[in-house]
Structure formats: structure tokens, C-alpha cells
Enzyme design. Structure first.
Site, PDB file in Angstrom:
ATOM      1  N   VAL A  46      17.385   5.629  58.214  1.00 21.50           N
ATOM      2  CA  VAL A  46      17.167   7.084  58.204  1.00 21.50           C
ATOM      3  C   VAL A  46      18.245   7.829  57.403  1.00 21.50           C
ATOM      4  O   VAL A  46      19.440   7.565  57.554  1.00 21.50           O
ATOM      5  CB  VAL A  46      17.121   7.611  59.668  1.00 21.50           C
ATOM      6  CG1 VAL A  46      17.093   9.138  59.700  1.00 21.50           C
ATOM      7  CG2 VAL A  46      15.893   7.068  60.382  1.00 21.50           C
ATOM      8  N   GLU A  66      14.306   2.579  54.503  1.00 23.04           N
ATOM      9  CA  GLU A  66      14.104   2.251  55.922  1.00 23.04           C
ATOM     10  C   GLU A  66      15.162   2.869  56.831  1.00 23.04           C
ATOM     11  O   GLU A  66      14.852   3.362  57.906  1.00 23.04           O
ATOM     12  CB  GLU A  66      14.100   0.732  56.114  1.00 23.04           C
ATOM     13  CG  GLU A  66      12.777   0.109  55.702  1.00 23.04           C
ATOM     14  CD  GLU A  66      12.738  -1.374  55.986  1.00 23.04           C
ATOM     15  OE1 GLU A  66      13.370  -1.804  56.971  1.00 23.04           O
ATOM     16  OE2 GLU A  66      12.084  -2.087  55.211  1.00 23.04           O
ATOM     17  N   HIS A  91      17.316  16.991  53.589  1.00 26.33           N
ATOM     18  CA  HIS A  91      18.088  16.867  54.825  1.00 26.33           C
ATOM     19  C   HIS A  91      19.187  17.929  54.823  1.00 26.33           C
ATOM     20  O   HIS A  91      19.885  18.107  53.825  1.00 26.33           O
ATOM     21  CB  HIS A  91      18.704  15.462  54.905  1.00 26.33           C
ATOM     22  CG  HIS A  91      19.459  15.243  56.176  1.00 26.33           C
ATOM     23  ND1 HIS A  91      18.828  15.049  57.388  1.00 26.33           N
ATOM     24  CD2 HIS A  91      20.787  15.217  56.434  1.00 26.33           C
ATOM     25  CE1 HIS A  91      19.740  14.904  58.332  1.00 26.33           C
ATOM     26  NE2 HIS A  91      20.938  15.001  57.780  1.00 26.33           N
ATOM     27  N   SER A 104       8.951  26.417  55.658  1.00 27.48           N
ATOM     28  CA  SER A 104       9.587  27.294  54.666  1.00 27.48           C
ATOM     29  C   SER A 104       9.948  26.528  53.395  1.00 27.48           C
ATOM     30  O   SER A 104       9.897  27.079  52.284  1.00 27.48           O
ATOM     31  CB  SER A 104      10.823  27.989  55.252  1.00 27.48           C
ATOM     32  OG  SER A 104      11.883  27.099  55.448  1.00 27.48           O
TER      33      SER A 104
HETATM   34  C1  GRF Z   1      14.802  21.976  57.139  1.00 28.40           C
HETATM   35  O1  GRF Z   1      16.056  22.378  57.576  1.00 28.40           O
HETATM   36  C2  GRF Z   1      14.871  20.604  56.533  1.00 28.40           C
HETATM   37  O2  GRF Z   1      16.078  20.330  55.883  1.00 28.40           O
HETATM   38  C3  GRF Z   1      14.743  19.718  57.739  1.00 28.40           C
HETATM   39  O3  GRF Z   1      13.812  20.371  58.565  1.00 28.40           O
HETATM   40  C4  GRF Z   1      13.831  21.773  58.292  1.00 28.40           C
HETATM   41  C5  GRF Z   1      12.433  22.174  57.962  1.00 28.40           C
HETATM   42  O4  GRF Z   1      12.272  23.558  57.849  1.00 28.40           O
HETATM   43  N1  GRF Z   1      14.363  18.381  57.334  1.00 28.40           N
HETATM   44  P1  GRF Z   1      10.942  24.154  57.230  1.00 28.40           P
HETATM   45  O5  GRF Z   1       9.778  23.652  58.078  1.00 28.40           O
HETATM   46  O6  GRF Z   1      10.823  23.682  55.809  1.00 28.40           O
HETATM   47  O7  GRF Z   1      11.077  25.637  57.332  1.00 28.40           O
END
Ligand code: GRF
Length: 188
Positions: A143, A141, A108, A14
Site C-alpha cells: 500500500v 501490491e 495520497h 473533489s
Molecule cells: C483525498 O485526500 C485523497 O488524497 C485521498 O482521499 C481523499 C479523497 O477526496 N486518497 P475526494 O473524494 O477526491 O474529495
């Protein structure tokens, strides 16, 4: 010149869709790679006319670097300038992170430096936080700890669950990521 962007995904895509739908005046998504062959996000890329490649990590077994070397070769071959992680569920080794240093971004679902790693929504609730959100950052590096490029915040409501938080944060992500990626592309 628009920056050539590759988006790495593992699933739904998404955020990829939001990046594709945004006005791509500073960047152009030219490649989408998924380490999961049946990731729905690959179809989103194809529907938008973008090259979509499945690079399954499984045949590489425990050899993460061998997977990353092939991924890197693909990115170099397509003359990629920025790599955007969007729900890419593989931890990258120092080899890849350093090869793309300063050109590798991630989104994130927390207000970093709070809650690196997983289960961010449940952890924000358990901590009794009054606000929550998402962060776009450079990948280093360690996370979820590189330079922060942008954040979006919202209030946590009394009746929120991890699911309702995830849903509202995702809406923020879809607005934040294209904006940050465009600003970042212009800054290079
Ligand atoms: C999102 O919540 C993003 O922040 C996290 O993984 C999820 C991915 O969702 N890293 P999508 O595949 O972009 O719908």
C-alpha cells in the site's frame, strides 16, 4: 490519441472534479465507478456527461477478488487504458493490482514515503514536520509505495491543525493530480 481513463471513487469526488475540470488534452475520463452507491462523486461524473456506475462491494462479502473481477470486466469492456484512484477506499488485492500494473495510479495525502495509510495530516503534525503535501504514484501490491510520479509540498504553520492541513493539501491535490495524470498519459 487521448488515453481512456476510468476514475474509481468512494465518496465526495473533489479530485475527480479536478480531473474532469482540467484541460483533458492527454486523457479522457470515460467512466467513473464507485463502490459506494450514494457517493456524491457519481453525480459529479453524470453532470459532466461521463458514464457513472455504482458497483457496491457489499453483496460480495469477504470475496474481494470476485468484486474486482467484475470491476475488471467493466474496465476491459469500456477499453480503459489507465485507472485513476481518487479517494477509492478499498484496498486492492494482488490480482487487480497485477492486472493493471503500470496503468494504475493513486493520489495520497502525504509526502510519500512518509505516512502511508490513514491519518496522514495528524501524523505529520505529531512528528513536528515543517512541510507536508501529497503524492501521485503508481499502485503496487504494498500500500502507498509504488513509483512516485509527482509531489506537491507546502509549509506547515505553527497554528495548523489536522483539519487546516487537510484543507490546504486538498487544494494542492487538485492541482497535482491532473498534471501528473496528463504527463503519465503522454508517457504511455
Ligand atoms: C483525498 O485526500 C485523497 O488524497 C485521498 O482521499 C481523499 C479523497 O477526496 N486518497 P475526494 O473524494 O477526491 O474529495
Amino acid at each position: 490519441m487521448k488515453k481512456r481513463v476510468a476514475v474509481l471513487i468512494s465518496g465526495r469526488g473533489s479530485n475527480l472534479q479536478a480531473l474532469l475540470d482540467a484541460d483533458q488534452d492527454a486523457y479522457e475520463i470515460v467512466l467513473v465507478v464507485s463502490n459506494v452507491p450514494d457517493a456524491p462523486g457519481l453525480e459529479r461524473a453524470r453532470a459532466a456527461g461521463v458514464e457513472a456506475i455504482a458497483l457496491d462491494h457489499k453483496p460480495y462479502g469477504k470475496n474481494r477478488e470476485a468484486f474486482e473481477r467484475d470491476l475488471d470486466a467493466l474496465l476491459v469492456e469500456r477499453k480503459i487504458e489507465i485507472v485513476a484512484l481518487a479517494g477509492f477506499m478499498r484496498v486492492l488485492t494482488p490480482y487487480f493490482v497485477n492486472a493493471w500494473k503500470g496503468r494504475l495510479v493513486n493520489i495520497h495525502p502525504s509526502l510519500l514515503p512518509k505516512y502511508p495509510g490513514v491519518s496522514t495530516h495528524a501524523r505529520a503534525l505529531e512528528a513536528g514536520d515543517s512541510e507536508h503535501g501529497c503524492t501521485v504514484h503508481l499502485v503496487v501490491e504494498e500500500v502507498d509505495s509504488g513509483e512516485i510520479l509527482g509531489q506537491a509540498k507546502m509549509d506547515i504553520r505553527a497554528d495548523d491543525t489536522a483539519e487546516t492541513l487537510a484543507e490546504r493539501v486538498l487544494t494542492l491535490e487538485h492541482e497535482l493530480y491532473p498534471r501528473c495524470l496528463a504527463d503519465f498519459a503522454r508517457s504511455l
